[in-house]
Write a protein that holds these residues in place. Structure first.
Motif, PDB file in Angstrom:
ATOM      1  N   ALA A  10       3.339  -0.524   1.274  1.00  0.00           N
ATOM      2  CA  ALA A  10       2.881  -0.705   0.084  1.00  0.00           C
ATOM      3  C   ALA A  10       4.366  -2.198  -0.662  1.00  0.00           C
ATOM      4  O   ALA A  10       5.443  -1.805  -0.776  1.00  0.00           O
ATOM      5  CB  ALA A  10       2.869   0.308  -0.680  1.00  0.00           C
ATOM      6  N   ASP A  11       3.774  -3.246  -0.429  1.00  0.00           N
ATOM      7  CA  ASP A  11       4.232  -4.168  -1.480  1.00  0.00           C
ATOM      8  C   ASP A  11       4.251  -3.836  -3.024  1.00  0.00           C
ATOM      9  O   ASP A  11       3.005  -4.567  -3.318  1.00  0.00           O
ATOM     10  CB  ASP A  11       4.522  -5.385  -0.505  1.00  0.00           C
ATOM     11  N   GLU A  12       4.641  -3.834  -3.467  1.00  0.00           N
ATOM     12  CA  GLU A  12       4.417  -3.191  -4.847  1.00  0.00           C
ATOM     13  C   GLU A  12       3.388  -3.549  -5.102  1.00  0.00           C
ATOM     14  O   GLU A  12       2.649  -4.254  -6.065  1.00  0.00           O
ATOM     15  CB  GLU A  12       4.570  -5.213  -5.289  1.00  0.00           C
ATOM     16  N   PRO A  13       3.140  -2.279  -5.077  1.00  0.00           N
ATOM     17  CA  PRO A  13       1.729  -1.661  -4.875  1.00  0.00           C
ATOM     18  C   PRO A  13       1.006  -1.404  -6.528  1.00  0.00           C
ATOM     19  O   PRO A  13       0.036  -0.923  -6.893  1.00  0.00           O
ATOM     20  CB  PRO A  13       1.550  -0.330  -4.108  1.00  0.00           C
TER      21      PRO A  13
ATOM     22  N   LYS B 236      12.288  -8.233   0.595  1.00  0.00           N
ATOM     23  CA  LYS B 236      11.598  -7.206   0.537  1.00  0.00           C
ATOM     24  C   LYS B 236      10.491  -6.964   1.042  1.00  0.00           C
ATOM     25  O   LYS B 236      10.326  -6.591   2.682  1.00  0.00           O
ATOM     26  CB  LYS B 236      11.208  -6.820  -0.884  1.00  0.00           C
ATOM     27  N   THR B 237      10.120  -7.822   0.477  1.00  0.00           N
ATOM     28  CA  THR B 237       8.729  -8.624   1.599  1.00  0.00           C
ATOM     29  C   THR B 237       8.665  -9.086   3.326  1.00  0.00           C
ATOM     30  O   THR B 237       8.108  -8.457   3.525  1.00  0.00           O
ATOM     31  CB  THR B 237       7.683  -9.814   0.795  1.00  0.00           C
ATOM     32  N   THR B 238       9.653  -9.594   3.052  1.00  0.00           N
ATOM     33  CA  THR B 238       9.863 -10.001   4.470  1.00  0.00           C
ATOM     34  C   THR B 238      10.605  -8.871   5.178  1.00  0.00           C
ATOM     35  O   THR B 238       9.683  -8.748   6.765  1.00  0.00           O
ATOM     36  CB  THR B 238      11.559 -11.306   4.293  1.00  0.00           C
TER      37      THR B 238
HETATM   38 MG    MG Z   1       7.745  -9.670  -2.350  1.00  0.00          MG
END
Ligand code: MG
Ligand code: ADP
Length: 345
Positions: free
Chosen positions: A174-177, A51-53
């Motif tokens: 938004a990454d795991e906000p 996901k972050t990638t």
């Molecule tokens: Mg991640």
């Protein structure tokens, strides 16, 4: 061929391989994704699924190893380093899980929001006005002069959203906000995203572990092993929007919202069969495809010499008799992705 104008993001067979000390980690393995302008999209998936990638690539912080990624008409792979810097500064906003990464602690909230505008060379008067507008939009007008330590977790994340929007990006990532706040605060943050999406028409992608995201956005894609596996789409039936004279009928609105989960096929026709189905029917690394009146049936292989190894640990020894009725529910979920036909070349 250019994308249709209503499409903001196209990822085509995206691959990302990290190489560390001679070891290769495949973080994305042929990911396809199309996002329309103005969409509010949730991305869920287990830790390490990529996901972050994916967000880093969409945000211009990292480049893919192979495949194609287009955002707002620009091919991110072809952009020069300088053009990619400008893209990051002006066209995309980021909100991270770690609050410390979003805000500078010794600046006030307002100064934090003004900082990206200073970097972009926006003049003083406009900066001030725009910062105040943004802080009002995230409900922080009363906190303008506060510093990071003087804000609650939820306020810090809402300030981070205002900072991310400072240069009027087309896309907010938004990454795991909501990863570091309690569930009530998480709800407020998700509502803020939803309101900004509705009022500004901003395209927003939210990566989260929070399963309640499904109730907050119109579309959720699930990533598994670096690929989109399933997609849940929120559908609002006519009932919610029915007008009687001038009055919008809201009665029964809750019943009118339905969610449909689909298994996604990639451009080569591959799909990821949910683990629970493989387990339920004891399907190993081979299966029989049977065309029936209703659709395509996946059957377990009866001959154990052919069936080979189960894909998953902990499967039963004997394959159960095929249960047709159980699979029936799977068929309506399988569909071709809409973008499949539209994809150029
Ligand atoms: Mg991640
Ligand atoms: P998620 O955000 O879904 O938890 P990530 O995108 O962070 O997943 O990671 C996907 C995979 O890529 C994981 O196996 C992770 O260990 C690996 N990975 C991520 N970033 C790097 C990196 N900078 N160097 C090496 N491996 C990485």
């Amino acid at each position: 061929m250019p994308e249709p104008n209503n499409i903001l993001i196209t990822c085509d067979n995206l691959v990302k391989i990290y190489k560390i000390a001679g070891l290769e980690v495949v973080a994305l393995q042929g990911l396809d994704l199309t996002v329309e302008r103005g969409a509010l999209l949730g991305i869920v998936g287990p830790s390490g699924s990529g996901k972050t990638t994916l967000l880093n690539i969409l945000g211009g912080l990292d480049r893919p190893s192979a495949g194609r990624v287009t955002v707002n008409g620009q091919d991110l792979i072809k952009l020069s380093a300088a053009a990619l810097d400008r893209y990051r500064c002006n066209q995309v906003g980021f909100v991270w899980q770690q609050v410390a990464r979003n805000l500078i602690p010794y600046l006030s909230v307002q100064e934090n929001v003004e900082l990206p505008m200073t970097v972009a060379g926006i003049r003083w008067g406009e900066k001030r006005g725009r910062a105040q507008e943004l802080l009002a939009a995230v409900g922080l007008s009363g906190r303008r002069q506060h510093r990071l330590a003087e804000l609650s977790g939820g306020e810090q994340q809402r300030a981070a959203i205002a900072v991310a929007l400072a240069n009027r990006p087309a896309l907010l990532l938004a990454d795991e906000p909501t990863g570091e706040v309690d569930s009530t605060t998480a709800q407020t943050i998700l509502e803020t995203f939803r309101r900004l999406n509705e009022t500004l028409g901003l395209t927003i992608i939210i990566v989260t572990h929070d399963p309640r995201i499904v109730g907050q956005v119109d579309r959720v894609v699930a990533i598994r092993d670096g690929k989109i596996s399933t997609e849940t789409i929120r559908q609002v039936s006519q009932l919610e929007r029915a007008m009687v004279g001038e009055r919008l009928v809201e009665e029964g609105a809750a019943e009118a919202v339905t969610y449909h989960e689909y298994v996604v096929l990639d451009s080569a026709g591959r799909l990821q069969v949910p683990r629970e189905y493989l387990e339920q029917f004891n399907i190993g690394d081979r299966t029989i495809l049977e065309v029936t009146d209703e659709g395509i049936l996946l059957r377990p292989v009866a001959d154990r010499r052919v069936a080979a190894t189960p894909l998953l640990p902990g499967l039963e020894e004997e394959p159960p008799a095929p249960r047709r009725r159980g699979l029936r529910g799977l068929w309506p979920r399988v569909r071709r992705r809409r973008s499949y036909d539209d994809r150029p070349g």
